[in-house]
Design an enzyme around this catalytic site. Structure first.
Site: not given
Length: 391
Positions: A117, A124, A188, A190, A222, A226, A229, A242, A246, A347
């Site tokens: 990834d 971003h 995420e 993607e 994905d 947080r 992470q 992560k 996925t 975000e």
């Protein structure tokens, strides 16, 4: 060019789309089909009847054998399928194998070999840098020089609709780490790229060989914890935050269906090193919708990405790492410059310290692109519902 398939002409799954997937009917083994409108063409019996040299690949449980045949076969099969669905004289042959999508079970379309990834959106990366390093530089020094990425876990790539279990792990706290379910579960949005033809270890793949190796694209989510992470990713990068899930779409859109979607990316400064070549700076004009519990909350544009699909492939292999059939690489979160174009809830909920997912929440990612017929085509959507953590 119009199709005789009822309801397909002018739809998002018209004859200029024709994505591949793996389906099954009750009591039958999964096999390869192609979508047209709200139907799936069961390709195996038609290919056998017409004695296609590669008829056996449509009887398989994944797209891998078809993808491994290479670009020439991929393009030839697409022409054959297009002819079947546009020539009225082929109707009697095809109609017995034209199956309503609603009656089918869809499966993971590819057997994923490796999963990588990237982190290819300037907006971003800048947003995340400002959130996590408010007093420092938003971008780290290497970001504009190479496509940053991490190596994920192929075994937890799951098809759209698979429930996502809230992960457990270590989380940072004021008095040290604690253990428990993630409190900051995120997405995420993607785009994923699926490799068809592999390469030899020790030999890099040039950016201009993208279409020789990449079979098609999928929608990709994905999922990210947080808090887990944030605690683990210094100094080596994402791991347990992560690797739990996925999600990808059921449908793989072949690169030929996106011929009308290629656009120049916004620009790169400084100029990339030669192996990332200036000729590789085209991206895709793909619009994404992020829906939370039925409400669209963001519309990220893939055309705003910084690093291109071909540059990511070149960087992935520049050290001599080999490609394998079924390799999957993700673009990283797609975010545009506007607040309503952000591809993660970190975000989207910036002012509220992030807006994270609750148990029972359902996230749907939808994708559309310009089609070669002048309208738009849809890529496969990606659906995931959050389930509580398990002990």
């Amino acid at each position: 060019m119009s199709t005789w398939v009822p309801g397909a002409d002018g739809s998002l799954f018209d004859v200029d789309n024709l994505p591949y997937g793996v389906f099954s009917r009750p009591g039958e083994e999964p096999r390869v089909g192609v979508r047209i409108g709200d139907f799936v063409v069961d390709l195996a019996p038609i290919a056998a009847a017409e004695m296609l040299d590669v008829h056996h690949v449509f009887q398989e449980r994944s797209l891998n054998p078809l993808m491994a045949e290479g670009r020439q076969v991929r393009e030839s099969v697409r022409r054959w399928v297009t002819g079947l669905l546009t020539d009225e004289t082929e109707r009697d042959l095809v109609e017995p194998s034209l199956l309503p999508l609603a009656d089918l079970t869809m499966h993971l379309p590819v057997e994923v070999a490796d999963y990588v990834d990237f982190y290819a959106s300037l907006d971003h990366a800048t947003n995340v840098g400002r959130i996590f390093r408010p007093d420092g530089e938003a971008l780290l020094p290497n970001w504009r020089h190479l496509p940053v990425g991490y190596h994920g876990r192929a075994g937890t790539v799951v098809p759209s609709g698979t429930p996502v279990v809230r992960p457990r792990g270590q989380r940072p706290g004021p008095e040290g780490p604690t253990y428990g379910a993630s409190r900051r579960l995120d997405i995420e949005a993607e785009l994923g790229f699926v490799v068809g033809v592999g390469s030899t270890i020790g030999t890099p793949v040039s950016y201009d060989a993208f279409a020789d190796h990449v079979f098609g694209v999928v929608g990709l989510n994905d999922w990210s914890a947080r808090d887990i992470q944030a605690w683990e990713y210094v100094p080596l990068g994402p791991f347990l935050g992560k690797s739990f899930a996925t999600s990808i779409s059921h449908w793989v859109t072949p690169v030929e269906a996106l011929s009308a979607a290629w656009v120049d990316l916004p620009g790169q400064e400084p100029e990339p090193l030669p192996y990332l070549g200036p000729g590789a700076t085209q991206g895709l004009d793909i619009d994404v919708e992020v829906a939370l519990n039925g409400e669209v909350v963001s519309r990220p544009p893939y055309r705003s990405m910084y690093w291109s699909p071909a540059q990511m492939l070149a960087h992935l292999t520049v050290n001599g790492a080999s490609l394998r059939t079924g390799d999957l690489y993700g673009s990283g979160t797609i975010s545009g410059p506007e607040p309503d174009q952000r591809g993660s809830f970190l975000e989207i909920g910036w002012g509220a310290d992030g807006t994270f997912l609750e148990d029972g929440d359902e996230v749907v990612l939808r994708y559309t692109a310009p089609g070669t017929g002048g309208g738009r085509i849809a890529l496969g959507q990606v659906i995931g519902r959050v389930e509580p953590a398990r002990t």
